[in-house]
Design a protein around this motif. Sequence first.
Motif, PDB file in Angstrom:
ATOM      1  N   ALA A  49       0.808  -1.216   0.000  1.00  0.00           N
ATOM      2  CA  ALA A  49       0.000   0.000   0.000  1.00  0.00           C
ATOM      3  C   ALA A  49       0.842   1.267   0.000  1.00  0.00           C
ATOM      4  N   ILE A  50       1.940   1.294   0.786  1.00  0.00           N
ATOM      5  CA  ILE A  50       2.671   2.563   0.947  1.00  0.00           C
ATOM      6  C   ILE A  50       4.144   2.465   0.581  1.00  0.00           C
ATOM      7  N   GLY A  51       4.665   1.250   0.301  1.00  0.00           N
ATOM      8  CA  GLY A  51       6.057   1.114  -0.100  1.00  0.00           C
ATOM      9  C   GLY A  51       7.028   1.238   1.070  1.00  0.00           C
ATOM     10  N   THR A  52       8.319   1.264   0.749  1.00  0.00           N
ATOM     11  CA  THR A  52       9.363   1.355   1.775  1.00  0.00           C
ATOM     12  C   THR A  52      10.238   2.585   1.578  1.00  0.00           C
ATOM     13  N   ALA A  53       9.735   3.555   0.840  1.00  0.00           N
ATOM     14  CA  ALA A  53      10.487   4.796   0.661  1.00  0.00           C
ATOM     15  C   ALA A  53      10.019   5.813   1.706  1.00  0.00           C
ATOM     16  N   PHE A  64      -5.335  -1.461   6.014  1.00  0.00           N
ATOM     17  CA  PHE A  64      -4.370  -1.200   4.945  1.00  0.00           C
ATOM     18  C   PHE A  64      -4.954  -1.527   3.564  1.00  0.00           C
ATOM     19  N   LEU A  65      -5.800  -2.572   3.512  1.00  0.00           N
ATOM     20  CA  LEU A  65      -6.457  -2.895   2.253  1.00  0.00           C
ATOM     21  C   LEU A  65      -7.426  -1.787   1.850  1.00  0.00           C
ATOM     22  N   GLY A  76      -1.408   6.521  -2.244  1.00  0.00           N
ATOM     23  CA  GLY A  76      -0.544   5.385  -2.570  1.00  0.00           C
ATOM     24  C   GLY A  76       0.730   5.466  -1.754  1.00  0.00           C
ATOM     25  N   GLY A  77       1.873   5.317  -2.422  1.00  0.00           N
ATOM     26  CA  GLY A  77       3.153   5.439  -1.735  1.00  0.00           C
ATOM     27  C   GLY A  77       3.798   6.795  -1.920  1.00  0.00           C
ATOM     28  N   ILE A 135       7.124 -11.530  -0.302  1.00  0.00           N
ATOM     29  CA  ILE A 135       6.368 -10.804   0.719  1.00  0.00           C
ATOM     30  C   ILE A 135       6.252  -9.324   0.387  1.00  0.00           C
ATOM     31  N   TYR A 136       7.360  -8.719  -0.030  1.00  0.00           N
ATOM     32  CA  TYR A 136       7.402  -7.258  -0.134  1.00  0.00           C
ATOM     33  C   TYR A 136       7.564  -6.717  -1.553  1.00  0.00           C
ATOM     34  N   GLY A 137       7.741  -7.561  -2.551  1.00  0.00           N
ATOM     35  CA  GLY A 137       7.990  -7.069  -3.898  1.00  0.00           C
ATOM     36  C   GLY A 137       6.737  -6.834  -4.702  1.00  0.00           C
ATOM     37  N   HIS A 138       5.801  -6.029  -4.173  1.00  0.00           N
ATOM     38  CA  HIS A 138       4.522  -5.798  -4.848  1.00  0.00           C
ATOM     39  C   HIS A 138       4.106  -4.337  -4.702  1.00  0.00           C
ATOM     40  N   GLY A 139       3.160  -3.928  -5.539  1.00  0.00           N
ATOM     41  CA  GLY A 139       2.510  -2.639  -5.387  1.00  0.00           C
ATOM     42  C   GLY A 139       3.474  -1.474  -5.387  1.00  0.00           C
ATOM     43  N   ALA A 140       3.424  -0.663  -4.328  1.00  0.00           N
ATOM     44  CA  ALA A 140       4.270   0.519  -4.222  1.00  0.00           C
ATOM     45  C   ALA A 140       5.725   0.163  -3.961  1.00  0.00           C
TER      46      ALA A 140
END
Length: 535
Positions: A32-36, A174-175, A184-185, A349-354
């Motif tokens: 939903a929000i990414g890791t940036a 979060f969904l 978004g992110g 696990i984490y390589g999706h969306g934002a």
Amino acid sequence: MSRMLRASAIMAAGTMVSRVTGFVRSMVLAYAIGTAALGDSYNAAYAIPYSILDLLLLGVLSSVVVPMIVRAQQHDPDRGRAYEQRLLTLSTAALIVVAALAVLVAPLLIDLYTDWDRGSREFEVAVTLARFILPQLAFFGIGSVAGAILNTHDRYGAPMWAPVLNNVVQIGAFLLYAGLGTGGGDLAKVTDGDLALLGLGTTAGIVAQSVVLIVALRRVGFSFMPRFDLRNARLGEMGRAGIWTIGYVVVTQLGFVLTTNLASSAGNEVPGHGISPYTLAFQLFQLPYGVIGVSVITAMLPRMSRAVTEGRFDDVRTEFGSSVRLICSVMVPVSLLLMVLGPAITVPIYGHGANSVADAVYIGNVLQVYGLALVPFAIFQLLLRVFYSFGDTRTPVYIGAGTTAVNAVFMVLLSAVLPARYTVMGLALAYAIAYALGAVLAWTLASRRVQGLGGWTVGMALTRMYLSALPTAVLALAAVWVVTEALDGLGFVNSLIVLASGGGLGMLLYLGVAHRMRIPEVNSIVGMVARRVGR
């Protein structure tokens, strides 16, 4: 051993489901929000209430409150019921005040934990999120005290299963953000309504978790009645014992503040390489300890405290030896798999969306370094419980201060010499070095306290476990090499293939080799699982 296995199995099952749903929560959040920048702002705000709870309550619970409740149950005419009610009353009132104050000083807290400029968008968003998230302090604290009381009644299920509901509620929030949010992110596009959904959704999960624990208390016959007769709350005794535990938590939190500042500084230079990858990798690193280690320690500490109270020091040594061997029988192969399969774990696990696949791979690289710390960290935590069972909360402060000082020195050193894109990996390496040295120091001092901890026996058991796990590590390395060479990198499907062949088959190989080498802890686990499956 069998009693510990049964108690630990109940808790491990709940904790496993909790951690799995926690992974889903982290996965949905990263989607939903990414890791940036937005992910860093959220994770900075999310970490603060846990840090405050560590300072005020959670560290004291395990080291001071549980032994004191046990003594009240053993010696008070009402079997400690009035004392439990006073404790819950005091903690509820205190944490409501703390939560309100924390919301008021949210900008100061964000400034303390990050290296962001006060006028920056990251800072403003983190402050807004913190004001929505910090009220959970009161509910989380109440639930934690309720869980401690349940543990002293040998009721472990609810405290281990309640976090599942917390995760489910947050996943839903979060969904909703991913489907309805406009930001978004993108930190520049996120609105106050988006932030309210993220923050209040996070707090709603903790509220639900606390309600479950209060209901569980009532089912064991606990009827809450507010008690403000604090003269009978043994605050003086708790203060004398707890001041050192709070000192230990203060020291470790100072290290955490340094960590978040260094990570946020790195994230300023290289987006996606800051607080978020550190937080997500650390959560994954904590999974094996959370499932096995916390379960064993939770079952071990009340029994060890009773043994100390009754002067049965041989039982203390036996309890510790059984616990460390049981935990390490799982931690040893898992630590090797983390060091080999880190990116293969994090990409699905984490390589999706934002969040991009490259961002997920970096989280996996950090996780690989954390794999070095898994066994030392677990043993370190077990050793601290030896001191706590004796009512000694001072020695862990000195040990924690030394460990944190070593960690801080290596964090600063590695951050100075490594490029910003490797800073968070350096933070993980500093953590591993510090806890390895801290475990050596803690073992030396604890061994003197109980006149020996069976170091030779434990050392030989660990050696056999590592020898049994080596074929697993080789198989995992081969799986990574074959898939990356033949299928061109670690995408979602390729990562699952690596995990199935290197991780799944690797663990089966470890169990087989360990069984042939007659490692009793592994045989006990396999036997228990086989009996349950046979039913």
